[in-house]
Structures are given as structure tokens and as C-alpha cells.
Write an enzyme that holds these catalytic residues in place. Structure first.
Site, short mmCIF file in Angstrom:
data_model
loop_
_atom_site.label_atom_id
_atom_site.label_comp_id
_atom_site.label_asym_id
_atom_site.label_seq_id
_atom_site.Cartn_x
_atom_site.Cartn_y
_atom_site.Cartn_z
N GLY A 268 7.25 10.75 32.01
CA GLY A 268 6.21 11.45 32.62
C GLY A 268 6.02 10.62 34.05
CG HIS B 185 18.86 19.63 37.08
ND1 HIS B 185 18.74 19.54 35.79
CD2 HIS B 185 20.00 19.20 37.38
CE1 HIS B 185 20.21 19.04 35.29
NE2 HIS B 185 20.87 18.90 36.39
CG ASP C 222 19.58 23.12 34.45
OD1 ASP C 222 18.17 22.66 34.51
OD2 ASP C 222 20.33 22.17 33.64
C1 GAR Z 1 13.50 13.34 36.23
O1 GAR Z 1 14.48 12.85 36.61
C2 GAR Z 1 13.88 14.79 35.83
O2 GAR Z 1 14.34 15.31 37.17
C3 GAR Z 1 14.90 14.98 34.76
O3 GAR Z 1 14.29 14.07 33.84
C4 GAR Z 1 13.47 12.98 34.43
C5 GAR Z 1 12.18 12.75 33.86
O4 GAR Z 1 11.57 11.45 34.35
N1 GAR Z 1 14.93 16.25 34.12
C6 GAR Z 1 16.02 16.74 33.79
O5 GAR Z 1 16.93 16.12 33.45
C7 GAR Z 1 16.03 18.16 33.02
N2 GAR Z 1 17.25 18.73 33.00
P1 GAR Z 1 10.11 11.31 34.20
O6 GAR Z 1 9.78 11.65 32.78
O7 GAR Z 1 9.95 9.80 34.61
O8 GAR Z 1 9.35 12.19 35.30
#
Ligand code: GAR
Length: 195
Positions: free
Chosen positions: A15, A107, A148
Site C-alpha cells: 500500500g 501497472h 491490463d
Molecule cells: C506497484 O508497483 C504496482 O504497480 C503493482 O504492485 C505494486 C504495489 O506496491 N501492481 C501490479 O503489479 C498490478 N498488476 P504498493 O502496494 O507498495 O503500492
């Protein structure tokens, strides 16, 4: 005209993007983060929401896909936009229909490359490194019924060096996300309010 746009953030993991977005809009009189919606009780985003004083809503697969509790909750909070920030489930059609062109995802790669089912977080960065790419980046896009595949709204790139690992790439990508995601959301929301 509505004076406040309400955003719901859906997240499944740490998050850090959710926190960045919430902090970015914390002083805003026109944008409010209504709640964080999460499908994993142990996700750190739940703790972040608590610290930020943002309501959180936890749900399981059955609630999300076979009931209308989440949609009812979104409506009761007057949510206008849904932001997926590290949320790993497909959004069901009944929610897509209730928020046409109002759901965006981030993404951690340059779509259409390195996307689709099972491509999330470190898996994306590992695949990019293994392929020997010279660049990667972020994609912010509308959400549709496929992983996506929705229309792309914004991309930003970073260069890779031969020394980069999945971990160092993840850090570069997070920096790009923190810099651009809240700004892109702010622009979208203000355009949506004026249209
Ligand atoms: C982020 O890098 C986001 O782009 C990715 O998950 C991470 C979450 O980080 N999303 C995906 O891979 C969706 N396919 P966070 O929980 O620290 O924000």
C-alpha cells in the site's frame, strides 16, 4: 456541480502507493479518499489506512464476486472514482458497469508488454530483467474486464543498467509511481468534474 470527488483505493499489498495518493490529496478541498478496500487481512495497506485515518473495508472472494456488498458500500460513501493501487483481482463486471471509465489501475511495466494474468509486482520486474530489456516504466490505464488491457492514459519510462536486479528495478518503478500516479489521478478527476 459536485464540489468534492471521492476516490476509493483498492489494494492487496503493502500500500505504499495508496499512502502516497492519500498524502498527496490530504490538503485538497476537492478530492477526498473515501476508503481503502482490501482483499487480504494481513496486507500492510490495512495498517497504513489506520495510521492515515482512512476507513478500510476488507472483503473476500465471495463477497466481491457473488454479492453486491462492495458496490453498496461504494455507493453509500458517494464514491466517484476507483483507483487500483497494487490490487490483484479482476474487477467484476457489475462494478465496471457502475463506474464506466472511472476505474484506473497502475501497472509496473510498459504495457502491452509484461502484463496479463499473473504479472504483478516482483514477477513483472524479474521478467523484464530476464529479458534483458534496456528500459521499463509504469502504465496507468483504464480498467476493463481483462487484466491490463484497458485504454492507456499515461506511461513513464526509466532506463535499466546491466547491474539492475528485480529489486533495484522495483525501487525505480516505485519512484516513478509516487511521482506520477497522484498527479495523473488529480488531472483525471478534475477533468471528470468539469465534463
Ligand atoms: C506497484 O508497483 C504496482 O504497480 C503493482 O504492485 C505494486 C504495489 O506496491 N501492481 C501490479 O503489479 C498490478 N498488476 P504498493 O502496494 O507498495 O503500492
Amino acid at each position: 456541480m459536485k464540489s468534492t470527488s471521492r476516490i476509493a483505493i483498492f489494494a492487496s499489498g503493502s500500500g505504499s502507493n495508496a499512502q502516497r495518493i492519500a498524502e498527496y490529496f490530504s490538503g485538497s478541498s476537492s478530492v477526498e479518499i473515501s476508503a481503502v478496500y482490501c482483499n487480504k487481512p494481513e496486507a500492510y495497506v490495512m495498517e497504513r489506512a489506520r495510521s492515515l485515518g482512512i476507513p478500510s473495508v476488507l472483503f473476500d472472494r465471495d463477497t466481491f464476486y457473488n454479492q453486491t456488498v462492495i458496490l453498496d458500500d461504494l455507493k453509500s460513501r458517494g464514491v466517484d472514482w476507483i483507483v487500483l493501487a497494487g490490487f490483484l483481482w479482476l474487477v467484476p463486471v457489475y462494478i465496471l458497469k457502475a463506474f464506466p471509465q472511472r476505474i484506473v489501475n497502475i501497472h509496473p511495466a510498459l504495457l502491452p508488454g509484461y502484463g496479463g494474468r499473473g504479472m504483478f509486482g516482483m514477477k513483472v520486474h524479474q521478467a523484464v530483467i530476464e529479458a534483458g530489456e534496456e528500459q521499463s516504466g509504469i502504465t496507468i490505464h483504464y480498467v476493463n474486464e481483462q487484466y491490463d488491457k484497458g485504454d492507456i492514459l499515461f506511461q513513464s519510462k526509466c532506463k535499466l543498467s546491466r547491474e539492475d536486479t528485480a529489486e533495484t528495478l522495483a525501487a525505480k518503478i516505485h519512484e516513478l509511481e509516487y511521482e506520477h500516479f497522484p498527479v495523473v489521478i488529480g488531472k483525471l478527476v478534475s477533468e471528470g468534474v468539469n465534463s
